[in-house]
Design an enzyme around this catalytic site. Sequence first.
Site, PDB file in Angstrom:
ATOM      1  N   HIS A 203     -32.603  -0.082   9.892  1.00 26.80           N
ATOM      2  CA  HIS A 203     -31.862  -0.413   8.612  1.00 26.80           C
ATOM      3  C   HIS A 203     -32.499   0.377   7.656  1.00 26.80           C
ATOM      4  CE1 HIS A 203     -28.176  -2.130   9.868  1.00 26.80           C
ATOM      5  NE2 HIS A 203     -28.898  -2.445  11.238  1.00 26.80           N
TER       6      HIS A 203
ATOM      7  N   LYS B 283     -25.175  -5.426  -5.841  1.00 26.24           N
ATOM      8  CA  LYS B 283     -26.263  -4.812  -5.196  1.00 26.24           C
ATOM      9  C   LYS B 283     -27.799  -6.112  -5.033  1.00 26.24           C
ATOM     10  CE  LYS B 283     -25.561  -0.329  -5.709  1.00 26.24           C
ATOM     11  NZ  LYS B 283     -25.170  -0.619  -3.875  1.00 26.24           N
ATOM     12  N   ARG B 284     -28.056  -6.555  -4.385  1.00 27.40           N
ATOM     13  CA  ARG B 284     -29.439  -7.076  -3.928  1.00 27.40           C
ATOM     14  C   ARG B 284     -30.417  -6.119  -5.254  1.00 27.40           C
ATOM     15  NH1 ARG B 284     -30.895 -11.306  -0.457  1.00 27.40           N
ATOM     16  NH2 ARG B 284     -33.272 -11.301  -1.752  1.00 27.40           N
TER      17      ARG B 284
ATOM     18  N   THR C  98     -23.092   0.457   1.688  1.00 22.53           N
ATOM     19  CA  THR C  98     -21.978   0.091   2.281  1.00 22.53           C
ATOM     20  C   THR C  98     -20.595  -0.236   1.497  1.00 22.53           C
ATOM     21  OG1 THR C  98     -22.793  -2.006   3.087  1.00 22.53           O
ATOM     22  CG2 THR C  98     -21.908  -0.516   4.572  1.00 22.53           C
TER      23      THR C  98
ATOM     24  N   LYS D 164     -16.520   0.323  -0.300  1.00 19.37           N
ATOM     25  CA  LYS D 164     -16.035  -0.896   0.102  1.00 19.37           C
ATOM     26  C   LYS D 164     -15.011   0.149  -1.928  1.00 19.37           C
ATOM     27  CE  LYS D 164     -18.494  -4.174   2.049  1.00 19.37           C
ATOM     28  NZ  LYS D 164     -19.685  -4.542   1.778  1.00 19.37           N
TER      29      LYS D 164
END
Length: 843
Positions: A378, A569-570, A677, A681
């Site tokens: 990942h 996002k983070r 991802t 979306k």
Amino acid sequence: MAAPLSDGERRKQISVRGIAGLGDVAEVRKSFNRHLHFTLVKDRNVATPRDYYFALAHTVRDHLVGRWIRTQQHYYERDPKRIYYLSLEFYMGRTLQNTMVNLGLQNACDEAIYQLGLDLEELEEIEEDAGLGNGGLGRLAACFLDSMATLGLAAYGYGIRYEFGIFNQKIVDGWQVEEADDWLRYGNPWEKARPEYMLPVHFYGRVDHTPEGVKWIDTQVVLAMPYDTPVPGYKNNTVNTMRLWSAKAPNDFNLQEFNVGDYIEAVLDRNLAENISRVLYPNDNFFEGKELRLKQEYFVVAATLQDIIRRFKSSKFGCRDPVRTCFETFPDKVAIQLNDTHPALSIPELMRILVDVEKVDWDKAWEITKRTCAYTNHTVLPEALERWPVSMFEKLLPRHLEIIYALNQMHLDRVAALYPGDIDRLRRMSVIEEGDCKRINMAHLCVIGSHAVNGVARIHSDIVKNSVFKDFYELEPEKFQNKTNGITPRRWLLLCNPGLADVIAEKIGEGFITDLSQLKKLLDFINNETFIRDVAKVKQENKLKFAAYLEEQYKVKINPSSMFDVQVKRIHEYKRQLLNCLHAITLYNRIRSDPSKSFVPRTIMIGGKAAPGYHMAKMIIKLITSVGEVINNDPYVGDRLKVIFLENYRVSLAEKVIPAADLSQQISTAGTEASGTGNMKFMVNGALTIGTMDGANVEMAEEAGEENLFIFGMRVEDVEALDRQGYNAREYYERLPELRQAIDQISSGFFSPRDPGCFKDVVNMLMYHDRFKVFADYEAYIECQGQVDQLYMDPREWTKKVIRNIACSGKFSSDRTIMEYAREIWGVEPSATKIPPPNLPRD
């Protein structure tokens, strides 16, 4: 501007979720009342909103249970190959609405609850998010479970039932403050404890080599208690299982202490064992080598493998006696997918069980292990790769250390035979890294112990082959694959954006819900005025609804006709929230220098959590909030520009903000984001993307046409070239006046007047230590944002691009991803068989 539809009006509209039959409504009401009166409010005369939520959850759960039992019976009778998805994170979010959607119950529940004088949306808001993940990796696992059930695969998710999930984020005076996420405080109606399947997990101890074989003795035991959560497929009556383990101390835990009289201490020490499943480590893309984390990783692996082997041996429904004793067929019946390196210990643990317990020959055991396991990588960031100290293994898992050494020796012997004299290659490929502190490289262990290794977007898989695992790829090229990530269209379109789903279904029918590639049919309607108007209207309603939510939550009034420019996002340097921040400052300076000029109004929203120990990420949040403070209160700016930090970003907030976004920011340095991802979306929900050629952005641009995204900045090869010549931030600072102005403002305390030196670390990093080259892409980014403004001023052309993006987003369904895993890694075929519902006799 029209106000958003009320729930009552929306209920009258025909919906893609199917019109509720009156019988269903009556049954839901009856069941709801029964749960409310007999199971929840026994002793109290008055019900609380939480009682209503639990009554509805139990009502919906009743519809699941029969299907759940029937699905498991179906698997035991057919004895298919079972898929085990091992992940230390499952970021599930809320379950109620997702279950109603997948069972086709949403309208019946909506109508029944309305008739009872309650509001379904208000009840849904009471549910706590199951936040058992940090971000992309855990949310991907959740989407995969949904797709595996929808595709009729006999699949199981295995992980840890953390008592405390990802922390709740509060912003206090512009700084992130963490609060514990006590998500189980009121109970969880979706899980079922299964104490009858409790299993022992061993730690510490020593290894005894006897003539009868190797024994791992004098260990400490912790019990793993399983909690099962049903995972329904979409309208196919399949309900799979997610099994999460919770740590329990055995009753004799540390009671030797009792002999010296310290009984109380001994009982209190039970916490030491139970801490294993207490809390999720809040790091994303960062390795923290703590012993408790290694214990978590072994805990989930050891419990899961015992469970897998028990199920393999006794594959008759309700039977617990072994019917299979030979392990030859194990890889034909079992596939284990390792979601990143966190469950890497599956490899030595499976070897230990096969060799030490089941007495399988070593070479045979190794062949079985490799054929069973597959590994998904990942990340390519070096700080994210797990490298455990050998000394920690020696203490905690002595037998596994022996097995890893033996596997590494076999592996290196093979490499040495193929590349004689290439000592450097042996060093690079070893599972054991020599140095001041010997370490075990878990990624290398995964690669040698798996039959398939995959990245999660094409560009990422290429980097994996050409750099991260280059030597391994040269050795076994056939192992390496790509599986581009996807998202479930049930949660990320149907559930979170019902208005858009309705508009799409009106034009092309409902087939897209389980076959997202059917969205291609929308290409026929790109110039259809009615359709353009309908899509734009849905977006505007979503924006009005989200603006109302923001006003209620944050007490900020925002202009709903402004462009909603979103980056959620983070918080991480590589994701470059700082680049976004510099753009906001640049826009602000332009408005200030010419207030009479016309500007496209924007609301810039940035949200995400910073790992508690990640100083720079926390400084980035403080900078964003400080910049927002100045911009939002400047009368010259008015409602032309707002900067809002979205507090406590999580799945349930994503479901609100993504359908409302106009512009999606995906601006990582090329070559650093494995896939992303969130980008998918936003695309399927009708936002346009501004992004670099990184991760899945590359494939999104390929599907929709690069001219239909706003692509800017360096490509991977440009970044590599810049690395070779040396990146000099000062050069850009001196050449670009707007960049220099923004940096000088941050540096001088313009945005932090009470603490002028507040952002010195940020400026110092950007000027002298920026691995992610923010300044190198600044000019191209600002110019690209100008193109965004231009297009936004032509709503019709903007919406046509939106429709094209939606129409071309079909590839990014997790159904497609899982089909590829099933066929190319697990060797199973998805099944379209619809299991008969519980009210009909079985075949």
